[in-house]
Design a protein around this motif. Structure first.
Motif: not given
Lengths: 234, 138
Positions: A140-142, A138, B48-51
């Motif tokens: 890292e994805r942010l 989570y 939202l970014r890679r989320l």
């Protein structure tokens, strides 16, 4: 499945607080009269002075805690020694208010990520699902690569709930959603003496802008007064 | 005095103040998007970014056009690739929306933020929703 609902109970009371209010109970007569100070937020107690002098006002403090972050490292009160930190509560699979909250908190993080005295702490309210690998993914994805700058932390659920209460974000088991949870999307700003100095609605851009503006105010106060083990006295 | 005459008069009165008789559905797609979608996908469809995947400029909207009505109705789990980036976040379903509301959301998204993708008729959306038993015919 955890459901997420906004609790408005705290809202008007806390979010309505003026930003740079001078402390009514502690208007210091010292030289820093010119400097705006953030209020203390939460329960307060008036304790008679043992020396017979003026009574002390004692504010609620964040209890001692021990969490684990996305890097598997412990996170305790000492992690934030001599720093200020911003905290919120979320869970990785939350589809309702969390993305909005975290994108707002990300905005604050982008502003202060190069300042080591400002640290971020997100607690999962779903520790059963949000294992350390899930939290790491989570983060890292942010786009958060350094766990020591923004901790995504887990602990037993009752620990998290107690902390949510201490940070005035009121996470609790929801009566509306059996087996579910509800809490506000609030951010808390905490000083080095474990006091909450600001509460902000993480879903409201203006409120988050206010947080961005109040961080330097608290930093300035912290620079002027070295952290002590107890609350500063008037 | 008969009621049809009154209704007609009311309609004319409404129309005269630029609030037409049939305008309560205007911009419904954008309003529904703001209510049901924006907190995750962003007010500008930025994601939202890679989320959470973006909707603005997303190839997925063209490539998976026929699957989108059921995606809104039933939600989605598991990995999904948008513009070459893999996302893996739960999207909740929306049993609370009518077929026509889903149509309006889709048409908003397909034409907003510079997107220039083919729109849908309500009939088409209802037919596509039959694939997941998700049509309410409204």
């Amino acid at each position: 499945m955890i459901r997420f609902a906004l609790r408005r109970a705290l809202g008007p009371l806390l979010f309505g607080l003026g930003s740079l209010a001078l402390l009514p109970a502690c208007s210091s007569s010292s030289a820093d009269q010119q400097t705006a100070r953030l209020p203390y937020i939460g329960e307060r107690d008036v304790v008679p002075s043992p020396t017979g002098g003026p009574a002390d006002t004692v504010y609620a403090t964040i209890p001692t805690f021990r969490l684990t972050n996305q890097a598997g490292q412990p996170v305790t009160n000492d992690t934030f020694k001599d720093k200020i930190y911003i905290t919120d509560f979320f869970f990785a699979t939350c589809p309702s208010i969390c993305p909005k909250m975290q994108s707002e908190l990300l905005r604050v993080y982008e502003k202060y990520k190069d300042n080591p005295r400002v640290v971020f702490l997100s607690h999962t309210i779903d520790p059963a699902h949000d294992s350390i690998p899930v939290l790491r993914d989570y983060a890292e994805r942010l786009g958060v690569t350094d766990a020591s700058r923004w901790h995504f932390a887990t602990a037993p659920q009752d620990t998290i709930f107690a902390l949510a209460h201490a940070y005035l974000t009121g996470a609790q088991v929801s009566t509306d959603a059996p087996g579910g949870l509800e809490h506000t999307g609030a951010f808390a700003l905490v000083d080095p003496n474990r006091h909450v100095r600001g509460i902000y609605d993480g879903l409201n851009k203006d409120e988050v802008d206010r947080l961005i503006q109040e961080i330097p105010v608290l930093l300035q106060e912290v620079s002027a007064t070295p952290a002590t083990a107890t609350a500063p006295r008037p | 005095m008969s009621t049809w005459w009154l209704r007609g008069a009311a309609c004319l009165a409404a129309a005269s103040t630029l609030v037409g008789c049939f305008s309560n559905r205007q911009n419904e797609g954008g309003k529904l998007y703001a209510t049901h979608c924006a907190s995750c996908h962003g007010e500008q469809g930025e994601g939202l970014r890679r989320l959470i995947p973006p909707l603005a400029g997303a190839d997925y909207l063209r490539q998976q056009r026929a699957a989108l009505p059921c995606l809104i109705r039933k939600g989605q789990q598991g990995p999904v690739v948008v513009n070459g980036v893999t996302y893996n976040q739960v999207m909740p379903g929306h049993e609370d929306l009518t077929d026509s509301q889903i149509t309006n959301i889709l048409n908003f998204v397909q034409q907003q933020w510079g997107n220039q993708n083919q729109t849908y008729t309500i009939r088409e959306v209802s037919e596509l929703l039959d694939a997941c038993h998700g049509s309410d015919g409204q």
